[in-house]
Design a protein around this motif. Structure first.
Motif, PDB file in Angstrom:
ATOM      1  N   ASP A 191      -2.833  -9.752   8.844  1.00  0.00           N
ATOM      2  CA  ASP A 191      -1.883 -10.359   9.780  1.00  0.00           C
ATOM      3  C   ASP A 191      -2.389 -10.222  11.211  1.00  0.00           C
ATOM      4  O   ASP A 191      -1.641  -9.828  12.128  1.00  0.00           O
ATOM      5  N   ASN A 192      -3.686 -10.461  11.377  1.00  0.00           N
ATOM      6  CA  ASN A 192      -4.344 -10.433  12.683  1.00  0.00           C
ATOM      7  C   ASN A 192      -4.313  -9.046  13.341  1.00  0.00           C
ATOM      8  O   ASN A 192      -4.398  -8.931  14.565  1.00  0.00           O
ATOM      9  N   GLU A 193      -4.203  -8.013  12.558  1.00  0.00           N
ATOM     10  CA  GLU A 193      -4.248  -6.637  13.059  1.00  0.00           C
ATOM     11  C   GLU A 193      -5.316  -5.876  12.283  1.00  0.00           C
ATOM     12  O   GLU A 193      -5.533  -6.112  11.088  1.00  0.00           O
ATOM     13  N   SER A 194      -5.991  -4.934  12.982  1.00  0.00           N
ATOM     14  CA  SER A 194      -7.016  -4.117  12.334  1.00  0.00           C
ATOM     15  C   SER A 194      -6.352  -3.091  11.423  1.00  0.00           C
ATOM     16  O   SER A 194      -5.433  -2.370  11.842  1.00  0.00           O
ATOM     17  N   VAL A 195      -6.795  -3.049  10.174  1.00  0.00           N
ATOM     18  CA  VAL A 195      -6.230  -2.128   9.184  1.00  0.00           C
ATOM     19  C   VAL A 195      -7.370  -1.450   8.433  1.00  0.00           C
ATOM     20  O   VAL A 195      -8.552  -1.745   8.643  1.00  0.00           O
ATOM     21  N   ARG A 196      -6.991  -0.547   7.556  1.00  0.00           N
ATOM     22  CA  ARG A 196      -7.964   0.111   6.682  1.00  0.00           C
ATOM     23  C   ARG A 196      -8.036  -0.640   5.369  1.00  0.00           C
ATOM     24  O   ARG A 196      -7.026  -1.123   4.865  1.00  0.00           O
ATOM     25  N   ALA A 197      -9.239  -0.701   4.810  1.00  0.00           N
ATOM     26  CA  ALA A 197      -9.436  -1.394   3.542  1.00  0.00           C
ATOM     27  C   ALA A 197     -10.262  -0.518   2.613  1.00  0.00           C
ATOM     28  O   ALA A 197     -11.165   0.193   3.053  1.00  0.00           O
ATOM     29  N   ARG A 198      -9.932  -0.568   1.338  1.00  0.00           N
ATOM     30  CA  ARG A 198     -10.669   0.207   0.338  1.00  0.00           C
ATOM     31  C   ARG A 198     -11.128  -0.749  -0.763  1.00  0.00           C
ATOM     32  O   ARG A 198     -10.341  -1.568  -1.248  1.00  0.00           O
ATOM     33  N   PHE A 199     -12.407  -0.610  -1.155  1.00  0.00           N
ATOM     34  CA  PHE A 199     -12.937  -1.506  -2.176  1.00  0.00           C
ATOM     35  C   PHE A 199     -14.161  -0.889  -2.816  1.00  0.00           C
ATOM     36  O   PHE A 199     -14.713   0.104  -2.325  1.00  0.00           O
ATOM     37  N   ARG A 227     -22.697   1.406  -7.457  1.00  0.00           N
ATOM     38  CA  ARG A 227     -21.366   0.930  -7.076  1.00  0.00           C
ATOM     39  C   ARG A 227     -20.649   2.088  -6.408  1.00  0.00           C
ATOM     40  O   ARG A 227     -20.543   3.182  -6.964  1.00  0.00           O
ATOM     41  N   LEU A 228     -20.121   1.809  -5.176  1.00  0.00           N
ATOM     42  CA  LEU A 228     -19.549   2.865  -4.339  1.00  0.00           C
ATOM     43  C   LEU A 228     -18.108   2.539  -4.001  1.00  0.00           C
ATOM     44  O   LEU A 228     -17.794   1.397  -3.634  1.00  0.00           O
ATOM     45  N   ASP A 229     -17.238   3.540  -4.124  1.00  0.00           N
ATOM     46  CA  ASP A 229     -15.841   3.411  -3.698  1.00  0.00           C
ATOM     47  C   ASP A 229     -15.783   3.844  -2.236  1.00  0.00           C
ATOM     48  O   ASP A 229     -15.974   5.019  -1.924  1.00  0.00           O
ATOM     49  N   VAL A 230     -15.534   2.878  -1.318  1.00  0.00           N
ATOM     50  CA  VAL A 230     -15.568   3.176   0.110  1.00  0.00           C
ATOM     51  C   VAL A 230     -14.273   2.724   0.777  1.00  0.00           C
ATOM     52  O   VAL A 230     -13.542   1.879   0.263  1.00  0.00           O
ATOM     53  N   VAL A 231     -14.028   3.338   1.945  1.00  0.00           N
ATOM     54  CA  VAL A 231     -12.900   2.963   2.803  1.00  0.00           C
ATOM     55  C   VAL A 231     -13.474   2.546   4.144  1.00  0.00           C
ATOM     56  O   VAL A 231     -14.294   3.262   4.721  1.00  0.00           O
ATOM     57  N   ILE A 232     -13.034   1.385   4.641  1.00  0.00           N
ATOM     58  CA  ILE A 232     -13.432   0.898   5.966  1.00  0.00           C
ATOM     59  C   ILE A 232     -12.238   1.095   6.893  1.00  0.00           C
ATOM     60  O   ILE A 232     -11.145   0.596   6.612  1.00  0.00           O
ATOM     61  N   ASP A 233     -12.424   1.857   7.981  1.00  0.00           N
ATOM     62  CA  ASP A 233     -11.292   2.111   8.882  1.00  0.00           C
ATOM     63  C   ASP A 233     -11.122   0.962   9.870  1.00  0.00           C
ATOM     64  O   ASP A 233     -11.815  -0.055   9.807  1.00  0.00           O
ATOM     65  N   GLU A 234     -10.165   1.160  10.796  1.00  0.00           N
ATOM     66  CA  GLU A 234      -9.815   0.089  11.738  1.00  0.00           C
ATOM     67  C   GLU A 234     -10.948  -0.248  12.703  1.00  0.00           C
ATOM     68  O   GLU A 234     -10.927  -1.291  13.345  1.00  0.00           O
ATOM     69  N   GLU A 235     -11.942   0.648  12.821  1.00  0.00           N
ATOM     70  CA  GLU A 235     -13.067   0.382  13.716  1.00  0.00           C
ATOM     71  C   GLU A 235     -14.328  -0.047  12.960  1.00  0.00           C
ATOM     72  O   GLU A 235     -15.391  -0.174  13.548  1.00  0.00           O
ATOM     73  N   GLY A 236     -14.200  -0.224  11.651  1.00  0.00           N
ATOM     74  CA  GLY A 236     -15.331  -0.699  10.861  1.00  0.00           C
ATOM     75  C   GLY A 236     -16.244   0.387  10.347  1.00  0.00           C
ATOM     76  O   GLY A 236     -17.312   0.096   9.812  1.00  0.00           O
ATOM     77  N   ARG A 237     -15.860   1.674  10.496  1.00  0.00           N
ATOM     78  CA  ARG A 237     -16.684   2.771   9.975  1.00  0.00           C
ATOM     79  C   ARG A 237     -16.402   2.959   8.487  1.00  0.00           C
ATOM     80  O   ARG A 237     -15.244   2.887   8.055  1.00  0.00           O
TER      81      ARG A 237
END
Length: 200
Positions: free
Chosen positions: A184-192, A141-151
């Motif tokens: 809201d239809n904008e690219s954001v960062r996500a952490r999961f 199980r990994l704690d990762v962040v996905i940036d606005e470009e999907g990296r």
């Protein structure tokens, strides 16, 4: 018959004994002396006699006629006018140090319009040391962040029962690409927390 045989054996033994005592006296030791000629090289020639050179010192007489030219001494007073250097006006500014902390602020998965999808294949080189132990499947199980470009960026390995997998986990996260998280239809960062099942 046996008595005769015994007598013959006794006579043979006595004969051998007699020969053992008699032979050492008959053998005479011989000493051979050989002449060894040693050639001695001739001695080195004597060094040549040192030649001493007689140096004849000839006295040199210098005779100067007359009293020579007259030198007049002139006193010169130094008159040097040097202006003191101007001190430059230097304005120093305080150094602005940038923070080395990484900003991990991002949206949770339940705040996004939709879940990011993995675009790349999961390729992991399963360690042979785990195969030799009979381990063929591991869940991490990994704690990762996905940036606005999907990296993807690894924040922390939350669960990994086998430290031998750490290098492969880091390589897997670096090479993974997702669809950009949308809010809201904008690219954001996500952490999961990303559960990954690794198989040999």
């Amino acid at each position: 018959m046996s008595v005769l045989f015994s007598m013959v054996m006794l006579m043979a033994a006595l004969s051998l004994l007699f020969l053992g005592y008699w032979l050492p006296d008959q053998v005479q030791e011989t000493i051979e002396v050989r002449e060894v000629a040693i050639a001695v090289p001739p001695p080195p020639p004597p060094p040549p006699p040192s030649v001493q050179q007689n140096v004849v010192e000839t006295p040199v007489n210098l005779q100067i006629q007359g009293s020579g030219p007259v030198l007049q001494m002139v006193e010169v007073e130094p008159n040097i006018d040097i202006a003191p250097p101007e001190i430059p006006d230097i304005v120093t500014e305080a150094t602005q140090w940038q923070s080395l902390e990484v900003n991990w602020d991002a949206f949770d998965l339940n705040q996004l319009d939709s879940l990011p999808s993995l675009l790349t294949a999961l390729r992991v080189n399963f360690p042979r040391s785990l195969n030799r132990q009979g381990i063929g499947e591991v869940l991490v199980r990994l704690d990762v962040v996905i940036d606005e470009e999907g990296r993807a960026t690894l924040v922390e390995i939350v669960e990994n029962p086998y430290p031998a997998l750490r290098g492969e986990i880091e390589r897997l996260v670096r090479s993974s690409r997702f669809t950009a998280p949308q809010k809201d239809n904008e690219s954001v960062r996500a952490r999961f927390i990303w559960p990954v099942e690794i198989k040999s």
